[in-house]
Motif scaffolding. Structure first.
Motif, PDB file in Angstrom:
ATOM      1  N   ASN A   1       3.737   4.486  -1.431  1.00 43.36           N
ATOM      2  CA  ASN A   1       2.324   4.965  -2.199  1.00 43.36           C
ATOM      3  C   ASN A   1       1.235   5.057  -1.302  1.00 43.36           C
ATOM      4  O   ASN A   1       1.106   4.396  -0.430  1.00 43.36           O
ATOM      5  N   LEU A   2       0.471   6.263  -1.652  1.00 44.57           N
ATOM      6  CA  LEU A   2      -0.745   6.284  -0.801  1.00 44.57           C
ATOM      7  C   LEU A   2      -2.256   5.633  -1.465  1.00 44.57           C
ATOM      8  O   LEU A   2      -3.171   5.955  -1.051  1.00 44.57           O
ATOM      9  N   VAL A   3      -1.921   5.114  -2.439  1.00 42.69           N
ATOM     10  CA  VAL A   3      -3.127   4.551  -3.152  1.00 42.69           C
ATOM     11  C   VAL A   3      -3.311   2.971  -3.091  1.00 42.69           C
ATOM     12  O   VAL A   3      -3.993   2.295  -2.404  1.00 42.69           O
ATOM     13  N   CYS A   4      -2.259   2.327  -3.939  1.00 40.40           N
ATOM     14  CA  CYS A   4      -2.341   0.888  -4.262  1.00 40.40           C
ATOM     15  C   CYS A   4      -2.208   0.066  -2.961  1.00 40.40           C
ATOM     16  O   CYS A   4      -2.899  -0.950  -2.757  1.00 40.40           O
TER      17      CYS A   4
END
Lengths: 230, 230
Positions: B124-127
């Protein structure tokens, strides 16, 4: 504290589902077929949308909502350059779009002129699966370089799909990817899922996708016309 | 409702940061260098860990915590097969690891015997960017097939990195990827970031990575020994 947290999340989810219903009614009323396009970062979502526009543009008007975690218009600019209306939604760091954000996007699009709306969600295989946007189709792009184990590792997103696109098949000769293992994982979670195998570089597989999509757009238009006659 | 939500999130973040501090103290005390390895799904995190083990295993003991959103042990099994201790953490659908989850992982690992701990976060590149785990290094793998625009589209995760690994460079001849454009994006967010360019298939670039990592492990051991002498 845990109880508080659960309560708040539940309220947010209910508000989201209510707004999703309103989005769907609005799209139905306008006769616009809509798709929530999900995938990992870099799976080729924007390239796939551009190829879809190229295939369907002579006959249909396609609007695009671009979800990004930052105020960058790289993807939206590509859609505008392809001659179609696009709206960029900056989630402000959030890892997914929700129905309220999509409503804001719909407000800025010429819905009565559109035949198809594609919503490019934030690149993420976890969070977007939990938020109903009110679109008619949930579509996931799986990309060959991501590897063949993704259905096993990210099952939630595969369960609620209507369509699976297997993209970048031009890279198959250069990558270890066991298609049987991948398909078994998908079949376990979502039996008989409609699947298209494509390459946005060579154009392979895009004809079958175009024909399927055109039939769905026509069906939505016919449904809308029939409803208005009643 | 908005005010409530913000309050609850703040409390969770504080609790996380407190636990992250405890994790770091525990790792420091054991003289274990630790790395939080983040990336998109399918960027090659597990392959990179396996190659790192292969390079460092003659001299060092390496423990691995595998974060997954589902109860699958595909990755943890690969680490065990490579002869190193591994713990799988199922986030139960959550899109990232947090410090409390890592604590649970640390409880199950033979910390005094380890020299290096690698924590494979959820793809995941966000959370993951928002949750401090208490590890010494934040490492991101960027993968060539993901495209050269990722720093521009997922800036938050690039800002707090100590190391960037550019993986799958064996695929460069088959993919449009502008390395200058990619590096400019990184430089804007995180100037002078330590970067390694590697292929886990051909082994290219792994020697430089091994040497850098071995020096960091030795520095952590020396720091621990000095502290215990005081």
């Amino acid at each position: 504290m845990t109880a508080n947290r659960v309560t708040v999340v539940e309220k947010i989810m209910n508000a989201n589902d209510h707004m999703a219903d309103l989005n769907k009614q609005r799209l139905d009323h306008a006769g616009v077929l809509s798709a929530n396009l999900m995938a990992s970062p870099g799976s080729g979502k924007t390239s796939f949308i551009l190829k879809t526009i190229e295939a369907l543009a002579p006959d249909y008007q396609i609007g695009v909502v671009e979800g990004d975690t930052a105020p960058v218009t790289i993807d939206a600019d590509k859609i505008l350059a392809a001659g179609m209306p696009a709206v960029q939604i900056n989630t402000g760091g959030d890892c997914h779009l929700d129905a309220v954000m999509l409503k804001a996007g719909l407000d800025q699009l010429p819905l009565p002129q559109l035949d198809l709306l594609i919503v490019e969600n934030v690149g993420n295989l976890v969070c977007p699966a939990a938020f109903n946007l009110g679109t008619h189709l949930n579509i996931l792009i799986a990309s060959i370089p991501e590897g063949d184990d993704k259905p096993y590792k990210y099952p939630a997103i595969y369960r609620n799909l209507d369509v699976l696109i297997i993209n970048k098949i031009d890279l198959l000769p250069y990558i270890r990817f066991n298609m049987d293992y991948f398909r078994q994982g998908v079949e376990m979670l979502n039996p008989n899922l409609t699947t298209f195998t494509v390459s946005c570089v060579t154009g392979e597989g895009m004809d079958a996708w175009k024909q399927w999509m055109a039939a769905r757009i026509e069906a939505k238009k016919a449904e809308c016309t029939a409803t208005k006659r009643l």
